[in-house]
Every structure is written in C-alpha cells, then in structure tokens.
Design a protein around this motif. Structure first.
Motif: not given
Length: 353
Positions: A108-112, A115-119, A274-279
């Motif tokens: 769903x292409x959520x960005x930082x 995600x903060x709003x979900x906390x 960009x959203x990396x796999x490792x991160x």
C-alpha cells in the motif's frame, strides 16, 4: 517427582542472570534510539516503544521463583502473574505490528509519515488487548481452583487449575499471532520475489521496494523495458512553409503506446525515500525468527503438562526460564546488529558518491 532444592536455586540464578542481560538490552535500545538519529526508522521506532513494555516483562522475570515461594494468594505472586500475562503477549503483538508495517509498505506504499500515524493506534490496541484480560484475572478466585494466577513452578502465571484459560488467553493468542505473521511475510516474500525477477530483467541488481511504484503509468505496470524506442520520423508541412514539423510516430508500432522510452524514469525523483529490503524487512524477519525460538520451549512444556499433569523436566524448565527471561536481551541484539549494518552501508555509499 518435582524439582530438587538445588535445581530450584539454579533456575533462580539463570532467570535473574538472564534478566540482567535483558535489562542491558532494553537500556541499549532506549539509549541508542534517543541519542542517535541513525536508529529511527519506523521499524526501529516500534522496537523502541516495545522496549518500555519489556521493562515490565523483565520485572516479572526478576521476581523469578520468589513469586511461587510467596504463595499463590500473595500479592507478589498475583503481581507477577499479572505481569507475565500481559507483557510477554504484548511482545508478540508488537512483532505483529512490525509485520503489518512491512505489509503496508510493500502493498500500500505507506511512507514514514503514514507509519508514524499508526503507532498511537498500535499502542492503544495492544495495551487494551493485553491489559483487560490480565486485570480481570486478578479478581478471579474460587474455592475449588483458588486464584487464577498461581505457581507454574518457575514463576506465577495462570494456574494449572485454570489450564483452559491459559490456552485460550495466552498460548492460543500467541500462536494465532505467529500464524498471522507467517501469512503476512509469505505474501510480502512472494511480492518481493516477483518484483526482483522483474528488475533483474532490466539488469538492475539493487532493488528498492519503492522503485516498484516509480515504474507505473496510468495504473499499468510496465512488464518489460528493452531496447530503445525508435526516433520518430518527421516530414515538413508544406502549408506551414517548413516552420512547423508534423511528426509521424508509426515507426514505433512495436512499442506499447503507454511505454515510455528507456531511461525515462532515470531523472524522475521518487515520491518518497526508497524503502530498502535490509532497512525495513530484514529486522522484522529477525524478530520473527527470534519469536519462534522463544516460544517453542514454553509451548512444548505446556502441551506436555496438559497431557500429563505430573510431567516435570528440569532441562525444559531451564530452557523456558532462560529464553523467557532473555526477550529484552535478544531484542537489543537484533536492534543493534541490524542497525549498525545499515549505518555502515550508508557510510560506505557516502564514500563512494
């Protein structure tokens, strides 16, 4: 045949020593998050929030066998039972929150910011789910079974006399949560595998999850971008005395009309970092595997005790006590190891550029 006095002393030493390590792990998470901006992505924020729940978890394991020794109806045993019912389960639910974040990032292409709003929602839901049963059980007491919280040998939790409630309100939710996490990561894994295959067809070895969204046009995903689009031919327009040019794009019949030329996305800035796999995925996966390792021994012990109420295994109790007391420690290890690797990669990329 129960445990000997010596075995009980060994269990106490193991639980409290492991609890000290967990305390160090929790302090490491909180301190690193507060003083280093390199450790503040959404997944690390969840680990940071969970660290405060782990404080109460480690408080329960520090009490160790002192809870059962004080007696089932004692305040110490009841307090320990309340903590053991609430905070180990919260640790599992925070692992689910990580998996949900990863799922939302990929699908769903959520960005930082999203995600903060979900906390705050995570905090409210998880706290309510674990607090309501734990607090309610403090008031359950019958003449036949005694209090809900009582001795389970290595600490106080839901008493064996209330074993059905222990399955329904403790082990059942834990393994249901683990099953949901497995499903979410399988879906994420299939999606990443599909996109990696696509990017490999483009000769791009480094894939970021956000790259997927930058190669979409009119909601149509480009399935292949190979070769160069032929240059359009043009002919002078006699009516405009050669001032304007009328372009004929029929030379491009082999190329989809919705497909932009190769390199068309090279200069387009991404809509979000960009959203990396490792991160964003490696750390939650590590926490998930850690979760499995922690809960195998307690579950085996509980199933064995359910089948045979007289079942006693000192090695199994040792595994349960040590792994259960090390939750904060292992959380700290994963938090630091994965975070330091990501920080090192950023420094290396900075030197190269």
């Amino acid at each position: 045949m129960g445990l000997t006095h010596h075995q009980m002393e060994v269990l106490t030493i193991v639980e409290r020593s492991a609890s000290v390590l967990s305390t160090i792990g929790i302090a490491t998470i909180i301190g690193t998050f507060c003083f280093s901006r390199q450790f503040r992505n959404p997944i690390q924020r969840i680990v940071f929030i969970n660290a405060f729940y782990n404080i109460f978890d480690v408080t329960a394991t520090f009490i160790s066998l002192s809870g059962p020794e004080a007696g089932n109806s004692s305040r110490l045993c009841q307090f320990q039972g309340f903590l053991m019912q609430m905070f180990p389960l919260a640790d599992v639910l925070w692992t689910l929150a990580m998996a949900i974040d990863v799922f939302l990032i990929v699908f769903y292409k959520y960005d930082t910011e999203d995600l903060h709003k979900l906390e705050i929602k995570y905090i409210a839901i998880i706290t309510a789910l674990v607090f309501i049963p734990a607090a309610s059980f403090l008031f359950v007491h019958t003449k036949e079974r005694g209090p809900m919280f009582g001795s389970v040998t290595i600490w106080c939790s839901i008493s064996p006399h209330w074993v059905l409630f222990r399955i329904l309100f403790f082990y059942g939710p834990i393994w249901l949560t683990i099953f949901i996490v497995i499903i979410l990561y399988l879906l994420v894994g299939f999606e990443i595998l599909k996109q990696r295959r696509f990017f490999k067809s483009l000769g791009n070895e480094f894939v970021t999850l956000d790259s997927i969204h930058n190669i979409q046009l009119d909601n149509t995903v480009v399935t292949t971008i190979e070769g160069n689009v032929p240059s359009p031919t043009y002919h002078p327009n006699p009516h405009d005395s050669g001032k304007d040019l009328a372009f004929d794009t029929s030379a491009t019949a082999s190329t989809s009309s919705k497909r932009p030329p190769t390199g068309a996305f090279d200069n387009q800035p991404p809509r979000r970092p960009p959203v990396s796999f490792r991160k964003y995925i490696l750390m939650p996966l590590m926490f998930f595997f850690l979760l499995l390792a922690i809960w195998v021994a307690p579950t085996v012990n509980r199933v064995a005790s359910f089948i045979n109420p007289d079942f006693v295994s000192f090695p199994l109790y040792l595994a349960v006590g040590s792994m259960g007391s090390l939750r904060g420690f292992w959380n700290g290890v994963v938090f630091m190891v994965i975070g330091m690797k990501e920080r090192k990669r950023k420094k290396n990329r900075g030197r190269i550029t």
